[in-house]
Motif scaffolding. Structure first.
Motif, PDB file in Angstrom:
ATOM      1  N   GLU A  80       0.706  -1.350  -0.115  1.00  0.00           N
ATOM      2  CA  GLU A  80      -0.417   0.271  -0.497  1.00  0.00           C
ATOM      3  C   GLU A  80       0.899   1.050  -0.002  1.00  0.00           C
ATOM      4  O   GLU A  80       0.717   2.075  -1.291  1.00  0.00           O
ATOM      5  CB  GLU A  80      -0.766   0.137   1.499  1.00  0.00           C
ATOM      6  CG  GLU A  80      -1.589   1.279   1.385  1.00  0.00           C
ATOM      7  CD  GLU A  80      -2.293   1.052   2.817  1.00  0.00           C
ATOM      8  OE1 GLU A  80      -3.409   0.023   2.929  1.00  0.00           O
ATOM      9  OE2 GLU A  80      -2.689   2.274   3.585  1.00  0.00           O
ATOM     10  N   PHE A 107       8.780  -2.276   2.975  1.00  0.00           N
ATOM     11  CA  PHE A 107       8.723  -3.751   3.756  1.00  0.00           C
ATOM     12  C   PHE A 107       9.589  -4.125   4.904  1.00  0.00           C
ATOM     13  O   PHE A 107      10.408  -4.773   4.073  1.00  0.00           O
ATOM     14  CB  PHE A 107       7.750  -4.765   2.918  1.00  0.00           C
ATOM     15  CG  PHE A 107       6.862  -4.838   2.476  1.00  0.00           C
ATOM     16  CD1 PHE A 107       5.572  -4.714   3.870  1.00  0.00           C
ATOM     17  CD2 PHE A 107       6.563  -4.394   1.420  1.00  0.00           C
ATOM     18  CE1 PHE A 107       4.371  -4.645   3.444  1.00  0.00           C
ATOM     19  CE2 PHE A 107       5.024  -4.080   0.869  1.00  0.00           C
ATOM     20  CZ  PHE A 107       3.885  -3.916   2.221  1.00  0.00           C
ATOM     21  N   ASN A 165       5.064  -0.319  -3.529  1.00  0.00           N
ATOM     22  CA  ASN A 165       4.355   0.154  -3.648  1.00  0.00           C
ATOM     23  C   ASN A 165       3.628   0.986  -4.014  1.00  0.00           C
ATOM     24  O   ASN A 165       3.813   1.396  -5.255  1.00  0.00           O
ATOM     25  CB  ASN A 165       4.463   1.322  -2.289  1.00  0.00           C
ATOM     26  CG  ASN A 165       4.628   0.039  -0.844  1.00  0.00           C
ATOM     27  OD1 ASN A 165       3.907  -0.429  -0.471  1.00  0.00           O
ATOM     28  ND2 ASN A 165       5.345   1.027  -0.394  1.00  0.00           N
ATOM     29  N   HIS A 216      -2.920  -7.801   3.075  1.00  0.00           N
ATOM     30  CA  HIS A 216      -1.468  -7.557   3.773  1.00  0.00           C
ATOM     31  C   HIS A 216      -1.155  -7.853   5.181  1.00  0.00           C
ATOM     32  O   HIS A 216      -1.468  -8.324   5.927  1.00  0.00           O
ATOM     33  CB  HIS A 216      -2.117  -6.277   3.931  1.00  0.00           C
ATOM     34  CG  HIS A 216      -1.138  -5.348   3.761  1.00  0.00           C
ATOM     35  ND1 HIS A 216      -0.394  -4.571   4.639  1.00  0.00           N
ATOM     36  CD2 HIS A 216      -0.593  -3.836   3.354  1.00  0.00           C
ATOM     37  CE1 HIS A 216       1.322  -3.785   4.805  1.00  0.00           C
ATOM     38  NE2 HIS A 216       1.047  -3.266   3.215  1.00  0.00           N
TER      39      HIS A 216
HETATM   40  N1  URA Z   1       3.220  -1.551   4.317  1.00  0.00           N
HETATM   41  C1  URA Z   1       3.422  -0.918   3.195  1.00  0.00           C
HETATM   42  O1  URA Z   1       2.398  -1.906   2.442  1.00  0.00           O
HETATM   43  N2  URA Z   1       4.475  -0.846   2.500  1.00  0.00           N
HETATM   44  C2  URA Z   1       5.385  -1.287   2.767  1.00  0.00           C
HETATM   45  O2  URA Z   1       6.254  -0.577   2.617  1.00  0.00           O
HETATM   46  C3  URA Z   1       5.708  -1.589   4.349  1.00  0.00           C
HETATM   47  C4  URA Z   1       3.884  -1.380   5.227  1.00  0.00           C
END
Ligand code: URA
Length: 292
Positions: A140, A153, A179, A257
């Motif tokens: 996201e 992430f 993202n 997610h």
């Molecule tokens: N959540 C996400 O969607 N992207 C990221 O990079 C980290 C957390």
């Protein structure tokens, strides 16, 4: 107005804690400089913050011109308060389509000032993983850790994502991660439809340049963006579809997610089914060797 004694500015620890909690709830959760700066005390600053779009703000040059562009997000500058801009997705599209490779696209995004999210972000979070990978994961938006490190992430949800990938024999050498929006929304809120549409041309170009055979969308925002429909993630997860992203055709599957899985561990069962479906697809497409 009463006379102020210097000691009046000393707050109790309860007051300080309450203030910190309030800042956190408002999305202010990192210190951007060693010392606070009282902008209202600066010469010429208005006594009351100017609301974006109000007439007192119209004296500034339009944001689309190079002269009006604020400096790119950098770790040491004090980010101004996010405001809406007059940018149009068409401008982003023209810029993105001009990028001939991922490095050019990254540079384009780093220079793009059309999306207000960037004004509050510390870094542009472009991608991680292997650009030659045939599997692309789309999340996201960066969170706090990603904003500080400039990589998607890397926080708690990233660690869970790494474990999920490892369970089916994948890691960041065999996938490419991006993202839906490359800048952290204040307070980790969901990016608005306008913010997403301003960033979408860059994501579309990123997909075209990576040319994955498989896309996995992580969570509702990425799923609705890539599938161009307001889909319920719980209803659509685990289902493969053929989609076209810009000029690139690919198979795509939504899954839950990792941040949602951290909040609702009981849903990990469903995510595991999706990981198995991904492993099967990787096998069927013969993608389990090294990316070229
Ligand atoms: N959540 C996400 O969607 N992207 C990221 O990079 C980290 C957390």
């Amino acid at each position: 107005m009463t006379d102020e004694h210097p000691d009046d500015n000393v707050h109790s620890s309860e007051q300080l804690l309450a203030m910190l909690k309030w800042y956190r709830a408002a999305g202010v959760d990192i210190a951007v400089a060693e010392r606070p700066v009282d902008r209202f005390a600066e010469r010429g600053a208005p006594a009351v913050p100017v609301r974006p779009g109000s007439s007192s703000n119209t004296g500034s040059a339009p944001l689309r011109t190079a002269a009006a562009r604020p400096a790119p997000a950098s770790r040491n500058s004090t980010p101004p308060v996010a405001q809406s801009t007059n940018a149009e997705p068409a401008e982003a599209e023209e810029l993105a389509q001009g990028a001939n490779n991922l490095e050019e696209l990254r540079a384009c995004l780093e220079n793009y000032q059309g999306c207000g999210l960037k004004l509050r972000a510390t870094r542009t979070v472009f991608a991680d993983g292997n650009p030659k990978a045939k599997i692309m994961l789309i999340g996201e938006a960066p969170g706090r850790d990603e904003d500080l490190q400039g990589k998607p992430f890397v926080g708690r949800s990233g660690q869970l994502l790494d474990r999920m990938l490892r369970a089916i024999g994948l890691d960041r050498t065999s996938v490419y991660i991006a993202n839906t929006v490359p800048w952290r929304p204040p307070g980790n809120r969901t990016p608005s439809p306008m913010e997403i549409s301003l960033c979408l041309p860059f994501l579309v170009r990123q997909v075209e340049l990576v040319a994955p055979k498989i896309i996995v969308t992580l969570g509702a925002a990425a799923t609705q963006t890539m599938f161009e429909e307001k889909l319920s993630i719980l209803k659509t997860r685990g289902r493969w579809r053929d989609i076209k992203v810009g000029s690139h055709s690919t198979k795509a599957m939504p899954t839950l997610h990792p941040a949602f899985l951290l909040r609702q561990p009981a849903q990990k069962r469903q995510a595991w089914q999706d990981m198995l479906a991904l492993a099967t697809c990787v096998e069927e497409l013969g993608l389990n060797g090294e990316p070229d």
